[in-house]
Design a protein around this motif. Structure first.
Motif, short mmCIF file in Angstrom:
data_model
loop_
_atom_site.label_atom_id
_atom_site.label_comp_id
_atom_site.label_asym_id
_atom_site.label_seq_id
_atom_site.Cartn_x
_atom_site.Cartn_y
_atom_site.Cartn_z
N GLN A 1 0.87 -1.29 -0.01
CA GLN A 1 -0.20 -0.03 0.03
C GLN A 1 0.95 1.09 -0.22
O GLN A 1 0.52 2.27 -0.76
N GLY A 2 1.91 1.16 0.66
CA GLY A 2 2.83 2.40 0.87
C GLY A 2 3.38 2.80 -0.53
O GLY A 2 3.71 3.75 -0.95
N ALA B 1 1.09 4.17 -2.84
CA ALA B 1 0.53 5.44 -2.67
C ALA B 1 1.57 6.55 -3.03
O ALA B 1 1.46 7.43 -3.45
N HIS B 2 3.01 6.16 -3.05
CA HIS B 2 4.09 6.81 -3.40
C HIS B 2 3.97 7.03 -4.83
O HIS B 2 4.56 8.14 -5.01
N GLY C 1 1.56 6.99 -6.70
CA GLY C 1 0.56 8.04 -7.22
C GLY C 1 -0.16 7.69 -8.16
O GLY C 1 -0.60 8.39 -9.18
N ASP D 1 -3.62 4.37 -9.72
CA ASP D 1 -4.47 3.63 -9.18
C ASP D 1 -4.35 2.12 -10.33
O ASP D 1 -5.35 1.46 -10.05
#
Length: 418
Positions: A264-265, A268-269, A271, A273
């Motif tokens: 997940q990290g 997210a990093h 950016g 989907d």
């Protein structure tokens, strides 16, 4: 390209989904087969002729993938919809360029770039995500290494920040061996794009009980985690793996939590989907029960080859589905084993110089519940993983014994190079 615009099942038609594999070893071969079964068109690229995936793909290319111009040219020529890096020695700047041109990179150029650099990955995991890790420092010179090792304490582990399969790694048990470790790291590093000197990571040598690989799948349906895989390594390289690993009930949620948080990290990093695919999250479990994050590969993991016999969908099938935008849910990652059964894999590492021949398969595969994958690499120079045996048993111990016996019963000959 969106999942709605992908066309599968017509690989030689005018509008197939075109995939470029960057890296065509044994893992890339299995991913290629899984993608082709779903109707994708695949070009397999590697640095040498006759790489395993190149033997089965629709097309093959030979190039130095760390050479930006060469990589840029092959992407321009192949015109892929999707690029799948299966190795780490790649000119990542070109992957960013490909994304900007509308090509999807698996799982993303940013994630591939982070995961190939131990320094950036560890800083993300420990400093930004707060994941538990071993005590560590980084050094860019022999003097910095000496000072950092003194602070970390002996014994410690020294690795290049960019390497794989244990290359350049050493355990340092006293201060007088620091220079040897520095030289080993410089020799074993991945040299492309790193300058004249490789930075190194220095880690505390922990009281390890066992190691785990958590295959974590990111898809259009979210993130799911496969059953834990146990592993045995020699010199930082995989030799055996088994599934499901015997993880204590108190630790099962923790290992899944850390694996999920790591992926997940990264997503997210990045950016994006559409950071889809299989991630191989490596964890340490200490003798006191502490679970530590070690590393993550943004691709199928070598220890995950056991899933070719343990799971209904192997890690390669899961990777192909996720990459193509097909949802992967918890229902897709189950074990394909009767209750109380276990599965194991055993790497076949061959030493010598020349072409490798296998025989006596009638004996090696005589035991029910065993299987074999010969990678068909053109040759070995020194030592090289050339195949893997697979087995199921009434429990993990029996499966491991059967996989090892299958390998031992093979007759392997290295015909010297002429």
């Amino acid at each position: 390209m969106t999942t709605d615009s992908m066309i599968l099942g017509t690989p030689f038609g005018e509008h197939p989904t075109r995939i470029l594999m960057l890296g065509s070893g044994e893992l890339g071969k299995e991913v290629t087969i899984s993608l082709m079964r779903l109707g994708a068109w695949v070009c397999a690229a590697d640095s040498y002729n006759g790489a395993p995936a190149a033997q089965v793909a629709h097309e093959a290319r030979v190039l130095d993938m760390a050479n930006a111009d060469a990589l840029r040219n092959v992407i321009g020529d192949v015109k892929p919809d999707i690029v799948i890096p299966e190795i780490e020695a790649i000119a990542t700047d070109v992957l960013f360029e490909a994304e900007q041109a509308g090509i999807r990179v698996v799982p993303s150029a940013a994630i591939a770039s982070i995961c190939m650099d131990r320094e950036r990955l560890r800083q993300l995991a420990a400093d930004e995500l707060g994941l538990p890790t071993t005590k560590f420092e980084f050094a860019g010179s022999l003097q910095e290494l000496k000072e950092a090792a003194t602070r970390i304490g002996f014994p410690c582990v020294v690795k290049p920040v960019m390497s794989s399969s244990g290359h350049g790694q050493s355990v340092v048990r006293s201060a007088d061996k620091i220079e040897d470790a520095w030289n080993e790291a410089q020799t074993g590093r991945r040299a492309h794009g790193e300058g004249d000197v490789s930075r190194v990571i220095i880690e505390q040598l922990v009281d390890l009980d066992y190691e785990l690989t958590m295959l974590t799948v990111s898809s259009s349906a979210g993130i799911v985690v496969c059953e834990p895989i146990g592993q045995r390594q020699e010199s930082g390289d995989y030799r055996d793996s088994w599934q499901p690993a015997a993880v204590e009930p108190d630790h099962r949620q923790e290992v899944k939590r850390i694996a999920t948080q790591a992926v997940q990290g990264l997503i997210a990093h990045a950016g994006t989907d559409t950071a889809w695919g299989v991630f191989g999250v490596e964890l340490f479990v200490l003798k006191d029960g502490t679970v530590l994050f070690n590393e993550v590969s943004p691709r199928p993991h070598d220890t995950g080859m056991v899933t070719m016999i343990s799971q209904y969908l192997s890690e390669f099938d899961l990777h192909a589905r996720a990459v193509l935008g097909i949802p992967v849910s918890k229902a897709h990652i189950g074990l394909d084993l009767p209750k109380y059964y276990g599965a194991a894999s055993h790497a076949i590492v061959v030493e010598g110089n020349g072409e490798v021949e296998f025989s006596n398969l009638q004996t090696a595969l005589a035991t029910p519940g065993t299987d074999l994958r010969i990678f068909s690499k053109p040759r070995v120079e020194g030592h090289r993983r050339m195949g893997v045996t697979l087995a199921i048993g009434s429990d993990i111990d029996e499966a491991r014994i059967k996989a090892n016996e299958c390998a031992q019963n093979l007759r392997i000959v290295v015909n010297p190079a002429k």
